[in-house]
Design an enzyme around this catalytic site. Structure first.
Site, short mmCIF file in Angstrom:
data_model
loop_
_atom_site.label_atom_id
_atom_site.label_comp_id
_atom_site.label_asym_id
_atom_site.label_seq_id
_atom_site.Cartn_x
_atom_site.Cartn_y
_atom_site.Cartn_z
N ASP A 475 27.26 -19.42 -36.02
CA ASP A 475 28.53 -19.40 -36.75
C ASP A 475 28.75 -20.66 -37.58
O ASP A 475 29.71 -20.74 -38.34
CB ASP A 475 29.69 -19.25 -35.77
CG ASP A 475 29.71 -17.89 -35.10
OD1 ASP A 475 28.63 -17.29 -34.96
OD2 ASP A 475 30.78 -17.44 -34.67
N GLU A 544 26.13 -9.81 -38.25
CA GLU A 544 26.72 -9.20 -37.05
C GLU A 544 27.99 -8.47 -37.43
O GLU A 544 29.01 -9.09 -37.70
CB GLU A 544 26.95 -10.23 -35.95
CG GLU A 544 27.66 -11.51 -36.34
CD GLU A 544 27.83 -12.47 -35.17
OE1 GLU A 544 26.80 -13.00 -34.73
OE2 GLU A 544 28.98 -12.66 -34.72
#
Length: 896
Positions: A475, A544
């Site tokens: 992330d 994702e």
């Protein structure tokens, strides 16, 4: 995959194990002076004596340091009496060991994981210990090897002496090799490892984030094998093969072999390093200074035999075969074998450039490839389950997925070897949201652990052709110092696959842009979401994304939810559910239930809720993967990759999976499987186009597409045909456009026929004249709401249809069976038999047979149509019963 020849020791060991790796088990083994006595205890580990031999230490004893406060000097003493200690497997976290010993009720069921386990038990260290026998010989060196770290830190004790402390044994991934030759005794020895409590917020370890509840022990313990290995005066520390494949023709590959050799003595030595790859023979003499480690290269310019003509090239499963090569290396000193190791590798070329639009585009052997994968979840307690791994990778192959993203849990060698053999590509990397990405909290010691982790994982993953890149961030992208640490570690061991800075659209100082996006969604969205050019829609590389809640069928739910919890799913969707995420935004079914009520009408009972849930799971998952398939070849905004979030679950949950924790496939699985057929006809929710998608290895020609729109009563509203169509490998083509939708709910049947008129693909959609309306203005990082839903309430009034079935079962190979059910709608006119589900059971009304691979499921048949559905499974999973197939449907009575 550079691995020494390894013997996993069975509980019953022959006393002469030190010879077992040199001689066939059936051959007589002559006794020698210094061999262990014939009455050596069968349960004891014997340190391997043959150079190049490695044994994995089995059957550890496990105990809490609170329950046994004895110091390491005592715990690691041979013959230490350990009453009450548990026996656990070769590698086992503390929780895995406790579960293995039956200390808890079923932790998958209801709230047992929360209520039956005391977290305080894991705030203290835990001991692992093992007595073993060793018979050291002159000139031999024995090494203790940890193939990954001790979670989260460890102390290692041998024969009453601490040989490594927690400052050295730190982090989940760094490998350790300790020369214990001088510390071994003849006869009985004892090894003890003290594992410190895991804390993913303070250590570079393993976490399950918001994928499931956290394991109570935070995976404290031994999660990878601990081994004893023996060499002579020279060790082969590492070996690797780099292949340069000539593109585009692939008519040759230049191999470079590197052997890292180490002199274990205080005197200079000359060693002969020899290697073999098929018929290729290699040999080189090397002078080593005392204690020197040196890389010995065999390059094509000096060894022309390493130029391989017409190599066997490794491909992902959808595009070709998965041939593997083997390198055997040995090191000899004065003619005697000192060490040997084997490395399996594949020849393939992988690159990941950025498109002109800045999207990450993978190329395998020169061929641009659409990544359509899913996020992998390891077992919650990191248990060793090779059979379960194989079953899940067979599901991956069966659905047509080509890639697994592995965020922070790269498994052990079993999964890597399966992926190599089965042609499943892997995208490993570090995980988000824990110490791994809290860079501002890192100490100098953390930087050392991070570098050691990168080096160990790169060395372990490097030779596997299935591994196509490594993500050093998830992330976030690492800052300059961290990136430099990682890249230096990767380069030091000859890493050649792409390294990507992040799974999010971020840049790092040296690597630049990630070329990936992480804009959600993670919760339910309607099918038309994926056909928009915003957020997670089908453009670029979405690392994702997924539609969130994934409700299993009743058989699966009963395995881990109480009857009251099952009722709450539809009666109280606003209620927090323990088997949903612990993160608040994913903790209820409120948004899923609201969408169901808007689009399908409120459920009338439990069974109505579950069948509507399968419709929603099927349509959302199919649309996500179909949208990326259609737009892969878009010249303006190409869709280069998508990772469905997620593939499987670490523990039974009601979200983020294509099959449930019990390996039961349902609507999500079959929606994905339909979308991923290699030659596929599909509908576009944005412009009503009918598209051919080809993800196979060859161009397809002479194809015919038929499109028919039906009312729910079975009347034909519109019919269209597009003949003599062609679609190239890795591309899509629009063939026709369906007419404007009729009023209310209707069905669309798409058929794809080959040049001989045989059905290649069939796809059925339920559609509406009213589109799902997306409220992008109120989007969050995890969800885009809808203000109005498509009208599928007409499905509730579908007239009843009748079906007939017949079955046959055939024996396959290796104990497998294939049961085929032929389903027919025998009516001459009338409605379709909608959304037919075939289930394989252990006799009438018995449990589901799992795992099972169906050729298709949730099919729809119009009058006069027939479908053959094939189920492949293990005969042993019938548990002695006869196979029984039942077929249920939306508007049909149960048959079977």
């Amino acid at each position: 995959m550079a691995r020494r020849r390894t013997a996993r020791l069975a509980p019953r060991l022959v006393p002469l194990l030190c010879l077992a790796m040199a001689l066939p088990m059936s051959a007589p083994v002559p006794a020698r002076a210094g061999d262990p006595p014939a009455d050596a205890l069968a349960a004891d580990v014997l340190a391997v004596d043959r150079p190049g031999g490695v044994s994995t230490i089995p059957n550890w004893q496990l105990q809490s340091a609170a329950a046994d406060p004895s110091p390491g000097e005592e715990v690691s003493r041979p013959g230490y009496r350990a009453p009450g200690w548990l026996r656990v497997s070769a590698r086992s976290t503390v929780m895995a060991g406790l579960v293995e010993n039956g200390r808890y009720p079923d932790l998958n069921y209801s709230t047992n994981l929360r209520d039956a386990v005391d977290p305080a038990d894991f705030r203290v260290p835990w001991w692992y210990r093992r007595d073993f026998l060793a018979w050291p010989r002159s000139g031999r060196h024995t090494f203790l090897r940890l193939n990954g770290g001790v979670i989260s830190r460890g102390e290692i004790w041998l024969n009453g002496e601490r040989i490594a402390g927690s400052e050295q044994v730190a982090g989940a991934y760094p490998a350790q090799e300790i020369d214990v030759t001088s510390r071994l005794r003849r006869g009985r020895n004892a090894l003890a490892i003290k594992a410190m409590p895991g804390d993913p917020n303070h250590d570079l370890t393993v976490s399950f984030l918001d994928w499931s509840p956290s394991p109570p022990d935070n995976n404290t313990g031994l999660w990878r094998d601990v081994q004893l290995g023996t060499t002579g005066s020279v060790s082969l520390v590492d070996s690797r093969v780099a292949s340069n494949l000539a593109l585009p023709g692939m008519e040759r590959a230049d191999l470079t072999v590197t052997a890292e050799v180490r002199n274990n003595t205080d005197r200079p030595l000359r060693t002969v390093v020899s290697g073999r790859i098929d018929s290729i023979r290699l040999r080189q003499e090397v002078e080593l200074r005392p204690r020197e480690t040196r890389a010995v290269d065999f390059a094509p310019d000096a060894f022309p035999q390493l130029v391989v003509r017409h190599p066997r090239v490794w491909w992902p499963a959808q595009l070709g075969d998965q041939p593997l090569y083997r390198l055997d290396l040995s090191a000899r000193v004065d003619g005697d074998l000192s060490d040997e190791r084997a490395t399996t590798f594949g020849i393939r070329d992988v690159r990941a450039p950025l498109t002109p639009q800045g999207y990450r585009q993978f190329e395998i052997n020169g061929k641009p490839l659409l990544i359509r994968g899913a996020g992998w979840a390891s077992d919650l307690f990191l248990r060793t389950q090779p059979g379960r791994l194989a079953d899940q990778l067979r599901y991956v192959r069966d659905t047509g997925l080509n890639t697994l993203r592995m965020e922070g849990k790269q498994e052990d060698h079993e999964l890597l070897e399966l992926a190599d053999r089965m042609g499943v590509m892997l995208l490993p990397g570090w995980e988000c949201c824990t110490k791994w990405e809290k860079y501002g909290t890192w100490t100098d010691a953390d930087h050392v652990v991070a570098g050691a982790s990168a080096k160990a994982e790169a060395r372990r993953l490097r030779e596997h052709p299935s591994v196509i890149a490594f993500l050093i961030g998830s992330d976030t992208a690492p800052p300059a110092r961290v990136e430099r640490t990682y890249l230096e570690a990767f380069r030091s061991v000859g890493w050649r696959a792409p390294v990507i800075p992040s799974a999010k659209l971020l840049s790092s100082p040296e690597l630049g842009s990630s070329g990936m996006k992480m804009d959600g969604p993670y919760w339910w969205v309607p099918p038309n979401y994926w056909y928009n050019d915003r957020l997670g829609g089908a453009f670029g590389f979405a690392s994702e994304v997924g539609p969130g809640p994934t409700i299993p069928e009743l058989d699966a739910l009963r395995r881990y939810l109480s009857p009251a919890e099952i009722e709450d799913l539809w009666r109280n969707p606003d209620k927090r559910h323990y088997h949903l995420a612990q993160k608040e935004v994913f903790g209820t079914l409120r948004l899923f239930a609201r969408a169901m009520n808007l689009r399908y009408g409120p459920p009338s009972d439990r069974d109505d809720f579950l069948r509507k849930a399968q419709l929603m799971n099927y349509e959302a998952n199919r649309a996500q993967l179909e949208a990326f398939g259609r737009d892969f070849s878009d010249p303006v905004r190409p869709a280069t990759g998508v990772i469905y979030w997620m593939l499987n679950n670490a523990w039974p949950t009601l979200y983020w999976h294509l099959w449930d924790h019990n390996l039961s496939p349902a609507g999500s699985y079959f929606g994905a499987k339909k979308a991923l057929r290699p030659l596929h006809v599909q509908y576009s929710y944005d412009d009503r186009s009918v598209v051919l998608v080809n993800t196979g290895p060859e161009e397809a020609r002479g194809l015919t597409v038929r499109s028919t729109v039906f009312t729910v009563d079975g009347a034909v509203v519109a019919d269209g045909t597009a003949a003599d169509k062609a679609v190239g490998s890795g591309s899509s083509v629009r063939t026709l456009t369906t007419p404007p939708p009729p009023r209310g709910t209707h069905l669309l049947r798409l058929l794809l026929l080959d040049a001989e008129g045989r059905e290649v693909d069939r796809n059925v959609y339920w559609l509406s004249d009213r589109a799902d309306e997306l409220d992008y203005a109120n989007s969050t990082w995890w969800h885009t709401p809808i203000t109005n839903g498509a009208d599928y309430t007409g499905l509730r009034g579908m007239p009843e249809a009748r079906i007939t079935t017949s079955t046959r079962t055939e024996h396959g190979t290796d104990g497998t069976l294939r049961t085929t059910v032929t389903v027919r709608n025998p009516a001459e006119s009338g409605p379709a038999a909608f959304f037919l589900r075939a289930n394989l059971r252990r006799g009438p009304d018995g449990e589901q047979v799992l795992p099972v691979r169906w050729s298709d499921n949730y099919v729809t048949l119009w009058p006069g149509e027939t479908a053959e559905l094939r189920a492949e499974y293990r005969a042993d999973d019938l548990a002695g019963a006869r196979p029984h197939v039942e077929v249920t449907g939306w508007n049909t009575a149960r048959v079977g």
